[in-house]
Scaffold this active site. Sequence first.
Site, PDB file in Angstrom:
ATOM      1  N   GLY A  69      24.384 -31.715   1.888  1.00 33.30           N
ATOM      2  CA  GLY A  69      23.316 -31.310   2.789  1.00 33.30           C
ATOM      3  C   GLY A  69      22.034 -31.064   2.020  1.00 33.30           C
ATOM      4  N   GLY A 119      28.491 -32.122   2.454  1.00 28.02           N
ATOM      5  CA  GLY A 119      28.243 -32.667   3.782  1.00 28.02           C
ATOM      6  C   GLY A 119      28.613 -34.121   3.926  1.00 28.02           C
ATOM      7  CD  GLU A 142      30.867 -27.248  -0.826  1.00 24.69           C
ATOM      8  OE1 GLU A 142      30.467 -28.186  -0.098  1.00 24.69           O
ATOM      9  OE2 GLU A 142      31.882 -27.352  -1.552  1.00 24.69           O
ATOM     10  CG  ASP A 150      29.870 -26.254   4.394  1.00 23.38           C
ATOM     11  OD1 ASP A 150      30.051 -27.050   3.447  1.00 23.38           O
ATOM     12  OD2 ASP A 150      28.757 -26.115   4.947  1.00 23.38           O
TER      13      ASP A 150
END
Length: 350
Positions: A69, A119, A142, A150
Amino acid sequence: MTSTDDDAVLLRRDGRAGRITLNRPRAINALTHDMVRRVDAALTAWEHDDAVATVVIDGAGGRGLCAGGDIRLIHDDARAGGGAGATRAFWRDEYRLNARIAAFPKPYVALMDGLVMGGGVGVSAHGGVRIVTERSAIAMPETGIGFAPDVGGTYLLSRAPGELGTHLALTTARLDAGDAVRSGFADHFVPRARLADFAAALADTDPAEAVRAHAAPAPPGALAPHQEWIDHCYAAGSVEEILARLRDSGVPEAKEAAEAMATKSPTALKVTLAALRRARRLSTLGEVLNQEYRVSCASLADADLVEGIRAQVVDKDRRPRWSPSTLAEVSEADVTRHFAPLGGAELGLV
């Protein structure tokens, strides 16, 4: 191929295939909120278009499908305070897109060539036909930016063989093609020399037939020979005990894993381990995404998220100053607050 705000997602029809190309090659196609919306809108249109039999997603530029992301935006939003509403809205739409991909009623083919991180995993590894090549490098990085996996990453990681997913999450190690197939992040190996022909065949061929024509046996994964010590070390009940087992194992690769973990955010390590163990007890991807949304929103209040992105992406000094700086300083309450209900702000997937 260059990109602007208007063409960061390229959409086209190729016979009976709807083609999505993520088109921010200088950023290895990192996702913005607008890109998430555009992909979702394309799925809406093609789901109800009888002329479209298959959806295919790939990335422009040759370096990878998607590197994650737009974390600079998250950094700036979190620094600005005010609840980071733009980031929460981005995650809400992104996680809903991840769930939609998993439930999409037509074949969704992800070409996971090159780098696929964060992402990028969310828009590919929940698809029905996931293709890797010898260039594939897949990771959930992450903890290195003070965050927890996530985009449904904890769902996939918690269901990988043995404790492999725990190793991947805590160290941010990358999966090659063989390990990606073995761990449930991908389905088929197509040599890169055949990838263009495979993609072209999808214009008028069922994906299963195209796979039979172009796929090959996946090469052995680099992590496969290490499953025994991975299972033993990461089965421990705490991050501290995992580190102790890694360091005492006598296995050089295990000691390297401990060294990698020691550079990550102590808070993120403990939250990530808790998230993985909780995800194992949840039945559906939607339930895990709901949990991840709670964790992500809570992480906006963590100093480590801003500091991690600063060190890795903004200033690039690679010297994050974590707070707390040690595992011992991260309390159980520090961890459990990340899983607190959000009331009316819940993601609400099933």
